[in-house]
Write an enzyme that holds these catalytic residues in place. Structure first.
Site, PDB file in Angstrom:
ATOM      1  N   HIS A  57      35.022 -48.020 -13.303  1.00  0.00           N
ATOM      2  CA  HIS A  57      34.777 -47.773 -14.623  1.00  0.00           C
ATOM      3  C   HIS A  57      33.818 -46.448 -14.679  1.00  0.00           C
ATOM      4  O   HIS A  57      32.883 -46.530 -13.901  1.00  0.00           O
ATOM      5  CB  HIS A  57      34.113 -48.667 -15.563  1.00  0.00           C
ATOM      6  CG  HIS A  57      34.930 -49.896 -15.679  1.00  0.00           C
ATOM      7  ND1 HIS A  57      34.804 -50.926 -14.629  1.00  0.00           N
ATOM      8  CD2 HIS A  57      35.797 -50.559 -16.509  1.00  0.00           C
ATOM      9  CE1 HIS A  57      35.675 -52.013 -14.875  1.00  0.00           C
ATOM     10  NE2 HIS A  57      36.174 -51.965 -15.886  1.00  0.00           N
ATOM     11  N   ASP A  60      30.362 -47.610 -14.139  1.00  0.00           N
ATOM     12  CA  ASP A  60      29.958 -48.245 -12.980  1.00  0.00           C
ATOM     13  C   ASP A  60      29.318 -47.168 -12.072  1.00  0.00           C
ATOM     14  O   ASP A  60      28.566 -47.583 -11.339  1.00  0.00           O
ATOM     15  CB  ASP A  60      31.180 -48.938 -12.325  1.00  0.00           C
ATOM     16  CG  ASP A  60      32.094 -50.116 -12.886  1.00  0.00           C
ATOM     17  OD1 ASP A  60      31.554 -50.640 -13.565  1.00  0.00           O
ATOM     18  OD2 ASP A  60      33.422 -50.154 -12.277  1.00  0.00           O
ATOM     19  N   MET A  91      41.867 -45.757  -8.333  1.00  0.00           N
ATOM     20  CA  MET A  91      42.081 -45.723  -9.708  1.00  0.00           C
ATOM     21  C   MET A  91      40.820 -45.679 -10.311  1.00  0.00           C
ATOM     22  O   MET A  91      39.551 -45.928  -9.946  1.00  0.00           O
ATOM     23  CB  MET A  91      42.804 -47.387  -9.756  1.00  0.00           C
ATOM     24  CG  MET A  91      42.737 -47.747 -11.188  1.00  0.00           C
ATOM     25  SD  MET A  91      41.259 -48.544 -11.982  1.00  0.00           S
ATOM     26  CE  MET A  91      41.552 -50.295 -11.556  1.00  0.00           C
ATOM     27  N   GLU A 184      46.774 -52.974 -18.923  1.00  0.00           N
ATOM     28  CA  GLU A 184      46.525 -54.449 -18.432  1.00  0.00           C
ATOM     29  C   GLU A 184      46.219 -55.213 -19.373  1.00  0.00           C
ATOM     30  O   GLU A 184      45.349 -55.310 -20.170  1.00  0.00           O
ATOM     31  CB  GLU A 184      45.217 -54.247 -17.359  1.00  0.00           C
ATOM     32  CG  GLU A 184      44.596 -55.455 -16.910  1.00  0.00           C
ATOM     33  CD  GLU A 184      43.347 -55.684 -16.005  1.00  0.00           C
ATOM     34  OE1 GLU A 184      42.952 -54.390 -15.752  1.00  0.00           O
ATOM     35  OE2 GLU A 184      42.579 -56.122 -15.877  1.00  0.00           O
ATOM     36  N   LYS A 186      45.444 -59.222 -21.432  1.00  0.00           N
ATOM     37  CA  LYS A 186      44.766 -60.563 -21.037  1.00  0.00           C
ATOM     38  C   LYS A 186      44.838 -61.174 -22.179  1.00  0.00           C
ATOM     39  O   LYS A 186      44.622 -60.613 -23.562  1.00  0.00           O
ATOM     40  CB  LYS A 186      43.333 -60.097 -20.899  1.00  0.00           C
ATOM     41  CG  LYS A 186      42.334 -61.227 -20.334  1.00  0.00           C
ATOM     42  CD  LYS A 186      41.026 -60.821 -19.823  1.00  0.00           C
ATOM     43  CE  LYS A 186      40.276 -61.916 -19.337  1.00  0.00           C
ATOM     44  NZ  LYS A 186      38.829 -61.367 -18.947  1.00  0.00           N
ATOM     45  N   GLU A 220      47.500 -58.928 -13.717  1.00  0.00           N
ATOM     46  CA  GLU A 220      46.361 -59.403 -13.221  1.00  0.00           C
ATOM     47  C   GLU A 220      46.703 -61.021 -13.140  1.00  0.00           C
ATOM     48  O   GLU A 220      46.976 -61.554 -14.118  1.00  0.00           O
ATOM     49  CB  GLU A 220      44.794 -59.288 -14.023  1.00  0.00           C
ATOM     50  CG  GLU A 220      43.936 -60.277 -13.235  1.00  0.00           C
ATOM     51  CD  GLU A 220      42.533 -59.717 -13.739  1.00  0.00           C
ATOM     52  OE1 GLU A 220      42.341 -58.407 -13.653  1.00  0.00           O
ATOM     53  OE2 GLU A 220      41.781 -60.617 -13.881  1.00  0.00           O
ATOM     54  N   HIS A 223      44.852 -63.282 -15.678  1.00  0.00           N
ATOM     55  CA  HIS A 223      45.256 -63.225 -17.163  1.00  0.00           C
ATOM     56  C   HIS A 223      46.520 -63.965 -17.314  1.00  0.00           C
ATOM     57  O   HIS A 223      46.566 -64.459 -18.363  1.00  0.00           O
ATOM     58  CB  HIS A 223      45.135 -61.547 -17.321  1.00  0.00           C
ATOM     59  CG  HIS A 223      43.816 -60.785 -17.176  1.00  0.00           C
ATOM     60  ND1 HIS A 223      43.599 -59.508 -17.368  1.00  0.00           N
ATOM     61  CD2 HIS A 223      42.512 -61.316 -16.809  1.00  0.00           C
ATOM     62  CE1 HIS A 223      42.494 -59.037 -17.034  1.00  0.00           C
ATOM     63  NE2 HIS A 223      41.767 -60.200 -16.640  1.00  0.00           N
ATOM     64  N   ASP A 248      46.156 -56.254 -10.008  1.00  0.00           N
ATOM     65  CA  ASP A 248      44.968 -56.827 -10.077  1.00  0.00           C
ATOM     66  C   ASP A 248      45.281 -58.175  -9.510  1.00  0.00           C
ATOM     67  O   ASP A 248      45.732 -59.054 -10.111  1.00  0.00           O
ATOM     68  CB  ASP A 248      44.226 -57.009 -11.371  1.00  0.00           C
ATOM     69  CG  ASP A 248      43.511 -55.624 -11.906  1.00  0.00           C
ATOM     70  OD1 ASP A 248      43.653 -54.703 -11.060  1.00  0.00           O
ATOM     71  OD2 ASP A 248      42.802 -55.694 -12.712  1.00  0.00           O
ATOM     72  N   ASP A 258      37.745 -67.213 -17.738  1.00  0.00           N
ATOM     73  CA  ASP A 258      38.183 -66.225 -16.758  1.00  0.00           C
ATOM     74  C   ASP A 258      37.270 -66.442 -15.579  1.00  0.00           C
ATOM     75  O   ASP A 258      36.239 -66.197 -15.660  1.00  0.00           O
ATOM     76  CB  ASP A 258      37.728 -65.060 -17.384  1.00  0.00           C
ATOM     77  CG  ASP A 258      38.288 -63.843 -16.845  1.00  0.00           C
ATOM     78  OD1 ASP A 258      39.007 -63.984 -15.820  1.00  0.00           O
ATOM     79  OD2 ASP A 258      37.712 -62.627 -17.115  1.00  0.00           O
ATOM     80  N   ASP A 260      38.009 -65.080 -12.222  1.00  0.00           N
ATOM     81  CA  ASP A 260      38.142 -63.886 -10.822  1.00  0.00           C
ATOM     82  C   ASP A 260      37.796 -64.362  -9.366  1.00  0.00           C
ATOM     83  O   ASP A 260      37.302 -64.004  -8.799  1.00  0.00           O
ATOM     84  CB  ASP A 260      37.091 -63.069 -11.325  1.00  0.00           C
ATOM     85  CG  ASP A 260      37.417 -62.023 -12.520  1.00  0.00           C
ATOM     86  OD1 ASP A 260      38.682 -61.953 -12.909  1.00  0.00           O
ATOM     87  OD2 ASP A 260      36.364 -61.656 -13.213  1.00  0.00           O
ATOM     88  N   ASP A 290      40.802 -57.507  -7.968  1.00  0.00           N
ATOM     89  CA  ASP A 290      39.831 -57.625  -9.233  1.00  0.00           C
ATOM     90  C   ASP A 290      39.191 -59.080  -9.346  1.00  0.00           C
ATOM     91  O   ASP A 290      39.428 -60.052 -10.176  1.00  0.00           O
ATOM     92  CB  ASP A 290      40.613 -57.056 -10.516  1.00  0.00           C
ATOM     93  CG  ASP A 290      39.579 -57.201 -11.749  1.00  0.00           C
ATOM     94  OD1 ASP A 290      38.284 -57.154 -11.395  1.00  0.00           O
ATOM     95  OD2 ASP A 290      40.247 -56.839 -12.752  1.00  0.00           O
TER      96      ASP A 290
HETATM   97  C1  GCO Z   1      38.468 -58.625 -16.788  1.00  0.00           C
HETATM   98  C2  GCO Z   1      39.481 -57.357 -16.500  1.00  0.00           C
HETATM   99  C3  GCO Z   1      38.585 -56.259 -16.052  1.00  0.00           C
HETATM  100  C4  GCO Z   1      39.520 -54.761 -15.966  1.00  0.00           C
HETATM  101  C5  GCO Z   1      38.936 -53.625 -15.527  1.00  0.00           C
HETATM  102  C6  GCO Z   1      39.626 -52.616 -15.274  1.00  0.00           C
HETATM  103  O1  GCO Z   1      39.005 -59.400 -16.900  1.00  0.00           O
HETATM  104  O2  GCO Z   1      37.122 -58.120 -17.027  1.00  0.00           O
HETATM  105  O3  GCO Z   1      40.079 -57.687 -15.529  1.00  0.00           O
HETATM  106  O4  GCO Z   1      37.978 -56.429 -14.666  1.00  0.00           O
HETATM  107  O5  GCO Z   1      40.509 -55.289 -14.956  1.00  0.00           O
HETATM  108  O6  GCO Z   1      37.979 -53.207 -16.580  1.00  0.00           O
HETATM  109  O7  GCO Z   1      40.583 -52.092 -16.323  1.00  0.00           O
HETATM  110 MN    MN Z   2      41.397 -56.756 -14.217  1.00  0.00          MN
HETATM  111 MN    MN Z   3      40.241 -60.064 -15.395  1.00  0.00          MN
END
Ligand code: GCO
Ligand code: MN
Ligand code: MN
Length: 389
Positions: A57, A60, A91, A184, A186, A220, A223, A248, A258, A260, A290
């Protein structure tokens, strides 16, 4: 003996700066790992080994209020670390969710000035990504949603989002960035309800865009699982539409916040069918993890986390090949998929003749229903292959 699950850059595995750089902060607790600057994260990925590239990002890489001198220094350090570790930038994306200015969304905000700022921030971030050679630009609408539908007109929100994408695609063309955009979805988190909650919603939006050819999806795992859906089916639909531009990978227990999690760690069987789909469909894109290490992890364990994501992918890839070559699976598939050239020829294309033939046909329903479908055997054999039996 060489490790046959050791990744190489050809596998196109990537990590976001925010993934292996995650400090373990959560809504209930402070960081458990020290923050790393971008160049240090790239060095960590170099230590992991076999990684293709890194994603970021805008913020980041550069703090939102970085001075020009500071930005130049960070970028130079980052570029050096990429070179030193032979990593590419794959990306780029925009942080349109952390700053309080975006507390009610970015492109869908009710405030025209916030919407304009979101466009400006994204144009600058696109430039930053292009500077480092990013090919894919991701849009994740972190704050594009609502807690109450009294706040925003959901039709208007869609219009605003579409306008922003049309504008930014045109900007990319105008500037010759060559980006492909990946949307993307969610369902929730951080908002109670997010617009475009699933990959399917984005697949429906894309054909309404001015530059639909430039835009695909970035599904993802977590998600779709948060939405209670089968991720592999969402990805298959995207592949079928020619719209799987990025992915992702992580993992997620159904019905939870969430998480991850490390790829394949929560639902290995679902991960197997996903890897099988990606490999068999010859998906050419990046495989982005991700995900982040457990909050309990230290640096060494974070490295194990990153290695584990790639290793599990490659183990599942090998299992997918075994599955396809397995004589029992092959004979079961042959039994299940009853080809019928004459039948298929009839239904392949409409003609009055085909319709009349179909209407005149007699089907033996009892015989159809009596044909064996040994899915129990098939699934058990799948389990045995997965378990290495
Ligand atoms: C989340 C998202 C993010 C995006 C990222 C890239 O759940 O926080 O998955 O990690 O993937 O902002 O666009
Ligand atoms: Mn993501
Ligand atoms: Mn995510």
């Amino acid at each position: 003996m060489p490790d046959r699950y050791a990744p190489t850059p050809k596998d196109k595995f990537t990590f976001g700066l925010w993934t292996v750089g995650n400090t373990g902060r959560d809504p209930f607790g402070e960081p458990t790992r020290p923050p790393l600057v971008p160049a240090e994260i790239v060095d960590l990925l170099g230590e992991v080994g076999g990684v293709h590239g890194v994603n970021f990002h805008d913020n980041d890489l550069l703090p939102i209020d970085a001075s020009e001198a500071e930005a130049a220094r960070i970028k130079a350090d980052f570029a050096k670390s990429l070179k030193r570790n032979k990593l590419k930038v794959a990306m780029a994306t925009t942080n349109l969710f952390s700053d309080p200015a975006f507390r009610d969304g970015a492109f869908t905000s009710n405030d025209a000035e916030v919407r304009a700022y979101a466009l400006q921030k994204t144009m600058r971030a696109m430039e930053l990504g292009a500077e480092f050679g990013a090919q894919i630009y991701v849009f994740w609408g972190g704050r594009e949603g609502a807690e109450t539908d009294a706040a925003k007109d959901p039709i208007e929100a869609t219009v605003r989002f579409r306008n922003a994408l049309d504008f930014l695609c045109a900007y990319s063309i105008d500037r010759g960035f060559g980006y492909k955009f990946a949307l993307e979805a969610k369902p929730n988190e951080p908002r109670a309800h997010m617009y475009f909650p699933t990959t399917g919603h984005y697949l429906a939006l894309i054909p309404t865009l001015k530059h639909a050819d430039l835009v695909g999806v970035n599904p993802e795992v977590a998600h779709e699982h948060m939405a209670g859906l089968n991720f592999t089916h969402a990805v298959a639909q995207a592949i079928g539409a020619g719209k799987l531009f990025h992915i992702d990978l992580n993992d997620q227990e159904f019905g939870r916040y969430d998480q991850d999690l490390r790829f394949g760690s929560a639902n290995p069987k679902a991960a197997f069918f996903l890897v099988k789909l990606l490999e068999e469909s010859k998906y050419q894109g990046f495989r982005h993890f991700d995900a982040h290490a457990y909050r309990t992890a230290d640096r060494a364990d974070s490295i194990e986390f990153a290695r584990g994501c790639m290793r599990t992918y490659l183990m599942l890839k090998e299992r997918a090949r075994q599955w396809a070559d397995d004589p029992i699976i092959k004979s079961l598939l042959k039994q299940i998929n009853r080809a019928g050239k004459d039948m298929d020829a009839l239904s392949a294309k409409y003609s009055r003749g085909h319709a009349e033939t179909l209407l005149a046909m007699r089907f033996d329903r009892a015989a159809l229903a009596a044909r064996p479908l040994p899915y129990e055997r098939l699934d058990q054999r799948t389990m045995e292959i997965l378990m290495g039996v």
